[in-house]
Design a protein around this motif. Structure first.
Motif, PDB file in Angstrom:
ATOM      1  N   ARG A  28       0.850  -1.191   0.000  1.00 29.73           N
ATOM      2  CA  ARG A  28       0.000   0.000   0.000  1.00 29.73           C
ATOM      3  C   ARG A  28       0.890   1.246   0.000  1.00 29.73           C
ATOM      4  O   ARG A  28       1.678   1.462   0.922  1.00 29.73           O
ATOM      5  N   LEU A  29       0.738   2.052  -1.043  1.00 27.40           N
ATOM      6  CA  LEU A  29       1.571   3.238  -1.221  1.00 27.40           C
ATOM      7  C   LEU A  29       0.724   4.495  -1.071  1.00 27.40           C
ATOM      8  O   LEU A  29      -0.331   4.628  -1.693  1.00 27.40           O
ATOM      9  N   LEU A  30       1.198   5.428  -0.242  1.00 29.46           N
ATOM     10  CA  LEU A  30       0.482   6.680  -0.025  1.00 29.46           C
ATOM     11  C   LEU A  30       0.850   7.686  -1.109  1.00 29.46           C
ATOM     12  O   LEU A  30       2.032   7.942  -1.365  1.00 29.46           O
ATOM     13  N   VAL A  31      -0.182   8.267  -1.729  1.00 27.46           N
ATOM     14  CA  VAL A  31      -0.014   9.267  -2.784  1.00 27.46           C
ATOM     15  C   VAL A  31      -0.667  10.557  -2.313  1.00 27.46           C
ATOM     16  O   VAL A  31      -1.855  10.559  -1.963  1.00 27.46           O
ATOM     17  N   THR A  32       0.086  11.650  -2.306  1.00 34.21           N
ATOM     18  CA  THR A  32      -0.449  12.922  -1.807  1.00 34.21           C
ATOM     19  C   THR A  32      -0.664  13.941  -2.919  1.00 34.21           C
ATOM     20  O   THR A  32      -0.934  15.105  -2.649  1.00 34.21           O
ATOM     21  N   ARG A  33      -0.565  13.534  -4.160  1.00 31.17           N
ATOM     22  CA  ARG A  33      -0.670  14.473  -5.283  1.00 31.17           C
ATOM     23  C   ARG A  33      -2.096  14.998  -5.441  1.00 31.17           C
ATOM     24  O   ARG A  33      -3.067  14.341  -5.053  1.00 31.17           O
ATOM     25  N   ALA A  34      -2.212  16.155  -6.053  1.00 33.04           N
ATOM     26  CA  ALA A  34      -3.518  16.700  -6.414  1.00 33.04           C
ATOM     27  C   ALA A  34      -4.031  16.007  -7.669  1.00 33.04           C
ATOM     28  O   ALA A  34      -3.260  15.441  -8.449  1.00 33.04           O
ATOM     29  N   GLU A  35      -5.345  16.021  -7.858  1.00 35.07           N
ATOM     30  CA  GLU A  35      -5.913  15.507  -9.095  1.00 35.07           C
ATOM     31  C   GLU A  35      -5.614  16.482 -10.238  1.00 35.07           C
ATOM     32  O   GLU A  35      -5.479  17.671 -10.021  1.00 35.07           O
ATOM     33  N   PRO A  36      -5.482  15.963 -11.475  1.00 32.30           N
ATOM     34  CA  PRO A  36      -5.675  14.577 -11.903  1.00 32.30           C
ATOM     35  C   PRO A  36      -4.441  13.687 -11.741  1.00 32.30           C
ATOM     36  O   PRO A  36      -4.483  12.512 -12.057  1.00 32.30           O
ATOM     37  N   THR A  84      -4.930  13.653  -0.596  1.00 31.08           N
ATOM     38  CA  THR A  84      -4.560  14.905  -1.257  1.00 31.08           C
ATOM     39  C   THR A  84      -4.296  15.973  -0.212  1.00 31.08           C
ATOM     40  O   THR A  84      -5.222  16.446   0.455  1.00 31.08           O
ATOM     41  N   THR A  85      -3.036  16.342  -0.061  1.00 31.80           N
ATOM     42  CA  THR A  85      -2.673  17.366   0.928  1.00 31.80           C
ATOM     43  C   THR A  85      -2.622  18.758   0.317  1.00 31.80           C
ATOM     44  O   THR A  85      -2.566  19.747   1.047  1.00 31.80           O
ATOM     45  N   ARG A  86      -2.627  18.845  -1.015  1.00 37.60           N
ATOM     46  CA  ARG A  86      -2.622  20.141  -1.690  1.00 37.60           C
ATOM     47  C   ARG A  86      -3.553  20.061  -2.892  1.00 37.60           C
ATOM     48  O   ARG A  86      -3.527  19.081  -3.638  1.00 37.60           O
ATOM     49  N   ARG A  87      -4.369  21.089  -3.080  1.00 35.35           N
ATOM     50  CA  ARG A  87      -5.310  21.123  -4.197  1.00 35.35           C
ATOM     51  C   ARG A  87      -4.988  22.304  -5.097  1.00 35.35           C
ATOM     52  O   ARG A  87      -4.580  23.365  -4.632  1.00 35.35           O
ATOM     53  N   GLU A  88      -5.180  22.087  -6.400  1.00 32.11           N
ATOM     54  CA  GLU A  88      -4.857  23.140  -7.355  1.00 32.11           C
ATOM     55  C   GLU A  88      -6.072  24.008  -7.644  1.00 32.11           C
ATOM     56  O   GLU A  88      -7.212  23.536  -7.650  1.00 32.11           O
ATOM     57  N   ALA A  89      -5.808  25.285  -7.868  1.00 28.27           N
ATOM     58  CA  ALA A  89      -6.861  26.235  -8.238  1.00 28.27           C
ATOM     59  C   ALA A  89      -6.308  27.166  -9.300  1.00 28.27           C
ATOM     60  O   ALA A  89      -5.167  27.639  -9.199  1.00 28.27           O
ATOM     61  N   ALA A  90      -7.088  27.401 -10.333  1.00 26.18           N
ATOM     62  CA  ALA A  90      -6.645  28.261 -11.426  1.00 26.18           C
ATOM     63  C   ALA A  90      -6.585  29.715 -10.972  1.00 26.18           C
ATOM     64  O   ALA A  90      -7.402  30.174 -10.172  1.00 26.18           O
ATOM     65  N   ILE A  91      -5.606  30.443 -11.488  1.00 34.34           N
ATOM     66  CA  ILE A  91      -5.526  31.897 -11.345  1.00 34.34           C
ATOM     67  C   ILE A  91      -5.769  32.491 -12.729  1.00 34.34           C
ATOM     68  O   ILE A  91      -5.061  32.152 -13.683  1.00 34.34           O
ATOM     69  N   VAL A  92      -6.769  33.330 -12.843  1.00 31.85           N
ATOM     70  CA  VAL A  92      -7.106  33.916 -14.146  1.00 31.85           C
ATOM     71  C   VAL A  92      -6.535  35.322 -14.216  1.00 31.85           C
ATOM     72  O   VAL A  92      -7.016  36.241 -13.546  1.00 31.85           O
TER      73      VAL A  92
END
Length: 247
Positions: free
Chosen positions: A5-13, A33-41
């Motif tokens: 079992r491997l822990l993955v902390t990446r954001a989607e996708p 998921t410890t960090r989530r991405e958000a667009a900057i316009v």
């Protein structure tokens, strides 16, 4: 046979892509998921002489990149970012070695030119300093923001299950995981698992973020700077732990 079992902390996708790779290579992914991405316009700046990108998110998020920029030289920090540039339509892509510092030799030929850094937030200052030292005029075009994303109950739920090894793709994600579990009663259990790091810089950040422990954590570097190599390294750490348990 039980799958490691491997822990993955990446954001989607990226998290789901990594989970599929882990399954293909014989493991089981645990996503936290410890960090989530958000667009900057932000509106596009004036057309530069070249572009610099340090993440595939620079092409996936943010305001659309003007079509007539696709013939500009595009300096990519590594192969994954370079592939994202190619998929975005760029044709003159120059790929560095995977760390921001490895962009230095690619910057040198563009002294006196104006570059745009397709940047994320937060960001480290090294690239901007290196560009200035190379004689480039560097403007920022902010494309995305990474935000802390793990709630305490989510962290505890994921750590309740046994974790054999952890994947660390970046300095930022390693530090974010350490912050997320800092007050967890299962903190030491997670650091006893194998820690697979994509680069020496990631490993150094991880060691600093972990802090003092009553044992020496098992940290290993992927021999190649890609997801497949990192997952194989984590699987080897997991199996090493299993073998030790039955010695």
């Amino acid at each position: 046979m039980k799958r490691p079992r491997l822990l993955v902390t990446r954001a989607e996708p990226d998290a789901s892509d990594t989970a599929r790779l882990i399954a293909d290579l014989g493991g089981e992914a645990v996503l936290l998921t410890t960090r989530r991405e958000a667009a900057i316009v932000e509106a596009a700046p004036a057309r530069p002489d070249l572009l610099i990108a340090t993440s595939p998110r620079a092409f996936r998020l943010g305001e659309a990149i003007p079509p007539d920029w696709r013939t500009l030289p595009c300096l990519a920090v590594g192969a994954v970012t370079g592939e994202a540039a190619r998929q975005a339509g760029f044709t003159d892509i120059r790929i560095a070695g995977g760390e921001a510092a490895s962009l230095k030799p690619l910057l040198a030929p563009f002294a006196g030119k104006r570059a745009i850094y397709l940047a994320g937030e937060p960001r480290r200052p090294e690239l901007e300093a290196d560009a200035a030292a190379a004689g480039l005029m560097l403007d920022l075009w902010r494309r995305y923001r990474m935000e802390e994303g793990a709630a305490t109950d989510e962290v505890e739920a994921k750590l309740a299950a046994h974790i054999d090894a952890v994947l660390h793709f970046s300095r930022e994600s390693a530090a974010s995981l350490a912050r997320s579990i800092a007050h967890s009663p299962r903190r030491e259990n997670l650091w006893r698992a194998g820690q697979a790091c994509l680069s020496p810089a990631v490993a150094a950040t991880l060691r600093e973020a972990i802090g003092p422990l009553p044992f020496v954590p098992r940290i290993a570097l992927a021999p190649e700077r890609n997801a497949t190599s990192l997952v194989r390294t984590a699987l080897a750490l997991a199996r090493e732990q299993t073998d030790t348990q039955f010695d």
